[in-house]
Write a protein that holds these residues in place. Structure first.
Motif, PDB file in Angstrom:
ATOM      1  N   ALA A 176      24.070   8.617   1.467  1.00 28.84           N
ATOM      2  CA  ALA A 176      24.452   9.129   0.146  1.00 28.84           C
ATOM      3  C   ALA A 176      24.198  10.611  -0.040  1.00 28.84           C
ATOM      4  O   ALA A 176      24.981  11.290  -0.716  1.00 28.84           O
ATOM      5  N   GLU A 177      23.098  11.134   0.526  1.00 31.58           N
ATOM      6  CA  GLU A 177      22.774  12.537   0.290  1.00 31.58           C
ATOM      7  C   GLU A 177      23.901  13.456   0.738  1.00 31.58           C
ATOM      8  O   GLU A 177      24.175  14.478   0.100  1.00 31.58           O
ATOM      9  N   HIS A 178      24.570  13.103   1.824  1.00 32.48           N
ATOM     10  CA  HIS A 178      25.588  13.997   2.377  1.00 32.48           C
ATOM     11  C   HIS A 178      27.013  13.429   2.288  1.00 32.48           C
ATOM     12  O   HIS A 178      27.926  13.996   2.886  1.00 32.48           O
ATOM     13  N   PHE A 179      27.197  12.335   1.529  1.00 33.10           N
ATOM     14  CA  PHE A 179      28.541  11.764   1.441  1.00 33.10           C
ATOM     15  C   PHE A 179      29.493  12.710   0.707  1.00 33.10           C
ATOM     16  O   PHE A 179      30.616  12.956   1.157  1.00 33.10           O
ATOM     17  N   GLY A 180      29.040  13.249  -0.429  1.00 31.18           N
ATOM     18  CA  GLY A 180      29.871  14.226  -1.140  1.00 31.18           C
ATOM     19  C   GLY A 180      30.124  15.459  -0.303  1.00 31.18           C
ATOM     20  O   GLY A 180      31.231  16.016  -0.303  1.00 31.18           O
ATOM     21  N   GLU A 228      36.381  12.141  -8.239  1.00 31.98           N
ATOM     22  CA  GLU A 228      35.822  10.854  -8.665  1.00 31.98           C
ATOM     23  C   GLU A 228      34.380  10.715  -8.189  1.00 31.98           C
ATOM     24  O   GLU A 228      33.528  10.174  -8.910  1.00 31.98           O
ATOM     25  N   GLU A 229      34.092  11.200  -6.992  1.00 34.60           N
ATOM     26  CA  GLU A 229      32.726  11.160  -6.459  1.00 34.60           C
ATOM     27  C   GLU A 229      31.783  11.999  -7.324  1.00 34.60           C
ATOM     28  O   GLU A 229      30.603  11.652  -7.493  1.00 34.60           O
ATOM     29  N   LEU A 230      32.287  13.092  -7.886  1.00 36.61           N
ATOM     30  CA  LEU A 230      31.447  14.029  -8.633  1.00 36.61           C
ATOM     31  C   LEU A 230      31.380  13.738 -10.129  1.00 36.61           C
ATOM     32  O   LEU A 230      30.727  14.475 -10.867  1.00 36.61           O
ATOM     33  N   GLY A 231      32.055  12.700 -10.589  1.00 36.16           N
ATOM     34  CA  GLY A 231      31.879  12.288 -11.972  1.00 36.16           C
ATOM     35  C   GLY A 231      33.041  12.509 -12.907  1.00 36.16           C
ATOM     36  O   GLY A 231      32.919  12.286 -14.118  1.00 36.16           O
ATOM     37  N   TYR A 232      34.192  12.958 -12.374  1.00 37.35           N
ATOM     38  CA  TYR A 232      35.384  13.068 -13.211  1.00 37.35           C
ATOM     39  C   TYR A 232      36.040  11.696 -13.366  1.00 37.35           C
ATOM     40  O   TYR A 232      35.976  10.860 -12.471  1.00 37.35           O
ATOM     41  N   PRO A 283      28.638  15.488 -14.986  1.00 37.05           N
ATOM     42  CA  PRO A 283      27.911  15.373 -13.716  1.00 37.05           C
ATOM     43  C   PRO A 283      27.070  14.100 -13.620  1.00 37.05           C
ATOM     44  O   PRO A 283      26.834  13.589 -12.523  1.00 37.05           O
ATOM     45  N   GLY A 284      26.650  13.593 -14.786  1.00 39.79           N
ATOM     46  CA  GLY A 284      25.855  12.362 -14.789  1.00 39.79           C
ATOM     47  C   GLY A 284      26.607  11.139 -14.320  1.00 39.79           C
ATOM     48  O   GLY A 284      25.996  10.120 -13.989  1.00 39.79           O
ATOM     49  N   PHE A 285      27.953  11.221 -14.298  1.00 38.05           N
ATOM     50  CA  PHE A 285      28.743  10.121 -13.763  1.00 38.05           C
ATOM     51  C   PHE A 285      28.951  10.225 -12.253  1.00 38.05           C
ATOM     52  O   PHE A 285      29.553   9.332 -11.646  1.00 38.05           O
ATOM     53  N   SER A 286      28.495  11.320 -11.649  1.00 40.29           N
ATOM     54  CA  SER A 286      28.661  11.445 -10.200  1.00 40.29           C
ATOM     55  C   SER A 286      27.884  10.338  -9.507  1.00 40.29           C
ATOM     56  O   SER A 286      26.846   9.875  -9.988  1.00 40.29           O
ATOM     57  N   HIS A 287      28.408   9.902  -8.384  1.00 36.97           N
ATOM     58  CA  HIS A 287      27.816   8.753  -7.706  1.00 36.97           C
ATOM     59  C   HIS A 287      26.393   9.044  -7.255  1.00 36.97           C
ATOM     60  O   HIS A 287      25.510   8.180  -7.356  1.00 36.97           O
ATOM     61  N   TYR A 288      26.133  10.247  -6.801  1.00 43.57           N
ATOM     62  CA  TYR A 288      24.795  10.572  -6.320  1.00 43.57           C
ATOM     63  C   TYR A 288      23.810  10.656  -7.482  1.00 43.57           C
ATOM     64  O   TYR A 288      22.670  10.195  -7.385  1.00 43.57           O
ATOM     65  N   TRP A 289      24.217  11.238  -8.602  1.00 42.16           N
ATOM     66  CA  TRP A 289      23.370  11.290  -9.793  1.00 42.16           C
ATOM     67  C   TRP A 289      22.998   9.872 -10.213  1.00 42.16           C
ATOM     68  O   TRP A 289      21.835   9.573 -10.537  1.00 42.16           O
ATOM     69  N   GLN A 290      24.001   8.988 -10.223  1.00 41.10           N
ATOM     70  CA  GLN A 290      23.761   7.601 -10.611  1.00 41.10           C
ATOM     71  C   GLN A 290      22.794   6.911  -9.642  1.00 41.10           C
ATOM     72  O   GLN A 290      21.950   6.109 -10.049  1.00 41.10           O
ATOM     73  N   LEU A 291      22.901   7.245  -8.354  1.00 38.84           N
ATOM     74  CA  LEU A 291      21.959   6.683  -7.384  1.00 38.84           C
ATOM     75  C   LEU A 291      20.547   7.200  -7.645  1.00 38.84           C
ATOM     76  O   LEU A 291      19.568   6.443  -7.530  1.00 38.84           O
ATOM     77  N   VAL A 292      20.422   8.483  -7.992  1.00 36.39           N
ATOM     78  CA  VAL A 292      19.105   9.051  -8.313  1.00 36.39           C
ATOM     79  C   VAL A 292      18.461   8.269  -9.458  1.00 36.39           C
ATOM     80  O   VAL A 292      17.272   7.907  -9.397  1.00 36.39           O
ATOM     81  N   ASP A 293      19.226   7.976 -10.505  1.00 33.96           N
ATOM     82  CA  ASP A 293      18.691   7.201 -11.624  1.00 33.96           C
ATOM     83  C   ASP A 293      18.286   5.796 -11.188  1.00 33.96           C
ATOM     84  O   ASP A 293      17.262   5.259 -11.635  1.00 33.96           O
ATOM     85  N   THR A 294      19.081   5.193 -10.310  1.00 39.59           N
ATOM     86  CA  THR A 294      18.761   3.853  -9.828  1.00 39.59           C
ATOM     87  C   THR A 294      17.503   3.874  -8.969  1.00 39.59           C
ATOM     88  O   THR A 294      16.650   2.978  -9.070  1.00 39.59           O
ATOM     89  N   LEU A 295      17.364   4.896  -8.127  1.00 36.03           N
ATOM     90  CA  LEU A 295      16.149   5.023  -7.326  1.00 36.03           C
ATOM     91  C   LEU A 295      14.918   5.124  -8.226  1.00 36.03           C
ATOM     92  O   LEU A 295      13.865   4.524  -7.922  1.00 36.03           O
ATOM     93  N   THR A 296      15.022   5.848  -9.299  1.00 39.30           N
ATOM     94  CA  THR A 296      13.905   5.924 -10.245  1.00 39.30           C
ATOM     95  C   THR A 296      13.594   4.547 -10.816  1.00 39.30           C
ATOM     96  O   THR A 296      12.427   4.146 -10.913  1.00 39.30           O
ATOM     97  N   ALA A 297      14.631   3.808 -11.171  1.00 40.71           N
ATOM     98  CA  ALA A 297      14.445   2.481 -11.770  1.00 40.71           C
ATOM     99  C   ALA A 297      13.793   1.499 -10.810  1.00 40.71           C
ATOM    100  O   ALA A 297      13.079   0.582 -11.243  1.00 40.71           O
ATOM    101  N   VAL A 298      14.023   1.668  -9.502  1.00 39.96           N
ATOM    102  CA  VAL A 298      13.434   0.734  -8.527  1.00 39.96           C
ATOM    103  C   VAL A 298      12.157   1.300  -7.898  1.00 39.96           C
ATOM    104  O   VAL A 298      11.677   0.794  -6.887  1.00 39.96           O
ATOM    105  N   GLY A 299      11.606   2.354  -8.512  1.00 41.37           N
ATOM    106  CA  GLY A 299      10.292   2.817  -8.106  1.00 41.37           C
ATOM    107  C   GLY A 299      10.241   3.947  -7.112  1.00 41.37           C
ATOM    108  O   GLY A 299       9.183   4.221  -6.540  1.00 41.37           O
ATOM    109  N   HIS A 300      11.380   4.637  -6.889  1.00 44.89           N
ATOM    110  CA  HIS A 300      11.407   5.753  -5.943  1.00 44.89           C
ATOM    111  C   HIS A 300      12.008   6.986  -6.616  1.00 44.89           C
ATOM    112  O   HIS A 300      13.104   7.426  -6.274  1.00 44.89           O
ATOM    113  N   PRO A 301      11.276   7.587  -7.587  1.00 38.68           N
ATOM    114  CA  PRO A 301      11.801   8.779  -8.265  1.00 38.68           C
ATOM    115  C   PRO A 301      11.901   9.955  -7.314  1.00 38.68           C
ATOM    116  O   PRO A 301      11.296   9.975  -6.238  1.00 38.68           O
TER     117      PRO A 301
END
Length: 280
Positions: free
Chosen positions: A75-79, A114-118, A132-150
């Motif tokens: 994910a870090e380098h997919f975009g 679409e990857e970047l949130g448009y 930008p908050g709809f970008s896939h990587y941003w969304q993954l960052v939020d999910t990582l926080t939710a599962v204990g890996h901020p």
């Protein structure tokens, strides 16, 4: 000169297809269909982890590891990879001309947006919609926080050798337009069976509601569509445009190698889950 603007994805696909001789497109399409069958017959596409996700067997701690490993490996380098694919279309101009290059860039750009949130503009409105908050990587960052890996914990996370290998392979394709297109088409195709079960398992174990975040992106919409189907086919169009028969054998071997590398990555995720459960 006027251009039709209502169906940009269909239009750019048509121009990409028409940029090479019809017989070459036909042969390249048959070859990519063979690659698609290879993916769908692979152990990656049919991995037992998919069923484990569907049964919601992975724990919250395991899911933290899964998301961290996926972030590092893919994910870090997919975009970055999509943006790089736009750049490497420059290698097409000498063989195919400037306009085919621009059509390919346009098609890839739809994926980048679409990857970047448009998001598609609602009817009756003009301009772009998105954040930008709809970008896939941003969304993954939020999910990582939710599962204990901020994000502040990432620097101390030690990724697996398998994740390092996948990351190295992805980055190693950045210098070859065709190989990079194959990698991206492969990712978009091979992991489609994972997304729904992975989402269900993650949502089931997460202590907060994340159903509208990262795990709503790659699963079926209300109308039954999946964004990855468009992205997968777009990538295969880019592959077919760039392919020449002298590279068929090379690309077939390359894809088989990356499929096995990705399967070993998923093997590792299953092993990590078993370790978590044994330690509990």
């Amino acid at each position: 000169m006027t251009f039709p603007i209502e169906n940009p994805r269909d239009t750019s696909r048509r121009i990409v297809r028409e940029s090479i001789a019809p017989e070459l497109w036909r042969d390249n399409e048959a070859f990519t269909q063979k690659l698609d069958r290879t993916i769908k017959g692979s152990r990656l596409f049919n991995h037992p982890v998919i069923a484990s996700f569907a049964r919601k067997e992975f724990t919250l701690k395991s899911m933290g590891i899964v998301h961290s490993e996926v972030r590092h490996a893919f994910a870090e380098h997919f975009g970055d990879a999509l943006i790089r694919l736009m750049e490497t279309t420059g290698t097409l101009e000498r063989r195919l001309g400037a306009k085919p290059k621009m059509a390919a860039r346009f098609l890839i750009q739809l994926n980048v947006l679409e990857e970047l949130g448009y998001k598609p503009t609602p009817r009756g409105k003009t301009g772009f919609v998105g954040h930008p908050g709809f970008s896939h990587y941003w969304q993954l960052v939020d999910t990582l926080t939710a599962v204990g890996h901020p994000e502040q914990s990432w620097a101390s996370y030690a990724p697996s050798p398998e994740a390092d290998a996948v990351r190295k392979s992805l980055l190693g394709s950045f210098g070859d337009h065709l190989r990079l297109a194959v990698v991206l088409a492969g990712i978009e195709t091979a992991f489609i069976p994972y997304y729904g079960p992975w989402a269900d398992n993650t949502i089931a174990v997460c202590p907060t509601d994340i159903s509208k975040g990262y795990h709503s992106i790659h699963v079926e919409d209300d109308d039954g569509t999946i964004v990855d189907h468009d992205h997968s086919e777009d990538s295969w169009y880019i592959v077919r445009q760039a392919l020449t028969p002298d590279r068929y054998a090379e690309i077939e071997t390359f894809l088989n190698d990356v499929l096995e590398e990705w399967a070993r990555f998923v093997d590792m995720l299953a092993a990590k889950d078993r370790d978590v459960k044994r330690a509990a």
